[in-house]
Design a protein around this motif. Structure first.
Motif, mmCIF file in Angstrom:
data_model
loop_
_atom_site.group_PDB
_atom_site.id
_atom_site.type_symbol
_atom_site.label_atom_id
_atom_site.label_comp_id
_atom_site.label_asym_id
_atom_site.label_seq_id
_atom_site.Cartn_x
_atom_site.Cartn_y
_atom_site.Cartn_z
ATOM 1 N N TRP A 146 -14.453 1.615 33.768
ATOM 2 C CA TRP A 146 -15.266 1.486 32.576
ATOM 3 C C TRP A 146 -16.717 1.263 32.946
ATOM 4 O O TRP A 146 -17.040 0.797 34.033
ATOM 5 C CB TRP A 146 -14.771 0.446 31.617
ATOM 6 N N LEU A 147 -17.557 1.655 32.017
ATOM 7 C CA LEU A 147 -18.991 1.431 32.142
ATOM 8 C C LEU A 147 -19.371 0.503 31.008
ATOM 9 O O LEU A 147 -19.152 0.825 29.829
ATOM 10 C CB LEU A 147 -19.764 2.755 32.035
ATOM 11 N N LYS A 148 -19.893 -0.659 31.384
ATOM 12 C CA LYS A 148 -20.277 -1.653 30.383
ATOM 13 C C LYS A 148 -21.795 -1.786 30.336
ATOM 14 O O LYS A 148 -22.464 -1.727 31.363
ATOM 15 C CB LYS A 148 -19.667 -3.009 30.716
ATOM 16 N N ALA A 149 -22.297 -2.010 29.144
ATOM 17 C CA ALA A 149 -23.725 -2.286 28.936
ATOM 18 C C ALA A 149 -23.994 -3.732 29.333
ATOM 19 O O ALA A 149 -23.068 -4.552 29.388
ATOM 20 C CB ALA A 149 -24.089 -2.055 27.475
ATOM 21 N N PRO A 150 -25.254 -4.074 29.598
ATOM 22 C CA PRO A 150 -25.589 -5.460 29.947
ATOM 23 C C PRO A 150 -25.136 -6.483 28.900
ATOM 24 O O PRO A 150 -24.839 -7.620 29.232
ATOM 25 C CB PRO A 150 -27.115 -5.442 30.071
#
Length: 178
Positions: free
Chosen positions: A70-74
């Motif tokens: 997964w790619l998570k935002a800050p």
């Protein structure tokens, strides 16, 4: 006594011509005892195609409420949720309710094709979903690149991926189903 995961040291040199992304990544990737070399390498392929400093592997097979990557935002929002294989429509819908985009990497020959045919109309109606398929014999060829220490150079152009470890090369063509 439970079997422990095998650790793979991976160095990826990625040149994504479509996204203009040129980076090297050093990773330690755990291979679950029940995970095949093919599945591990498809996970790496998914990482290569969506490489980003914040893209990360999750607990994967050992948990039901997380994707493979997964790619998570800050701020903690899930931007990209990546699944492998033939997830249920219910799982995909649940993922879509938690993130901005779901991407599925299908592989496995006839079973993957049957999965797609069975769920094609329902999956095609879902927003923010992309499905890519790696047809036979490409997954087996990809698995031959699997070692305890993996050093790969990847060149990407849209759905084409060329991988080389210095001795062996694999040209992969992903088919976009959705």
């Amino acid at each position: 006594m439970a079997l422990s995961a095998s650790l793979h040291k991976v160095r990826l040199n990625i040149s994504d011509l479509h996204r203009h992304y040129y980076q090297e990544h050093s990773l330690t990737v755990a291979q679950h005892p029940s995970e095949t070399d093919t599945r591990l390498m498809v996970r790496l392929l998914a990482f290569i195609r969506h490489a980003h400093p914040d893209l990360s592997f999750t607990k994967g097979l050992s948990t039901d409420d997380e994707p493979e990557l997964w790619l998570k935002a800050p701020d903690g929002r899930i931007l990209i949720w990546i699944e492998l294989g033939e997830p249920s429509v219910k799982r995909i819908k649940q993922a879509l309710s938690r993130c901005d985009q779901v991407i599925v990497y299908s592989y496995g020959g006839r079973s993957a094709e049957l999965w797609w045919e069975k769920h094609k109309s329902e999956l095609s109606a879902l927003p923010r979903l992309a499905i890519y398929h790696l047809s036979d014999p490409q997954p087996a060829a990809l698995a031959r690149l699997c070692q305890r220490s993996i050093d790969l150079f990847a060149t990407l152009q849209e759905t084409e991926v060329q991988l080389t470890d210095g001795e062996h090369s694999q040209d992969l063509q992903l088919e976009q189903w959705r």
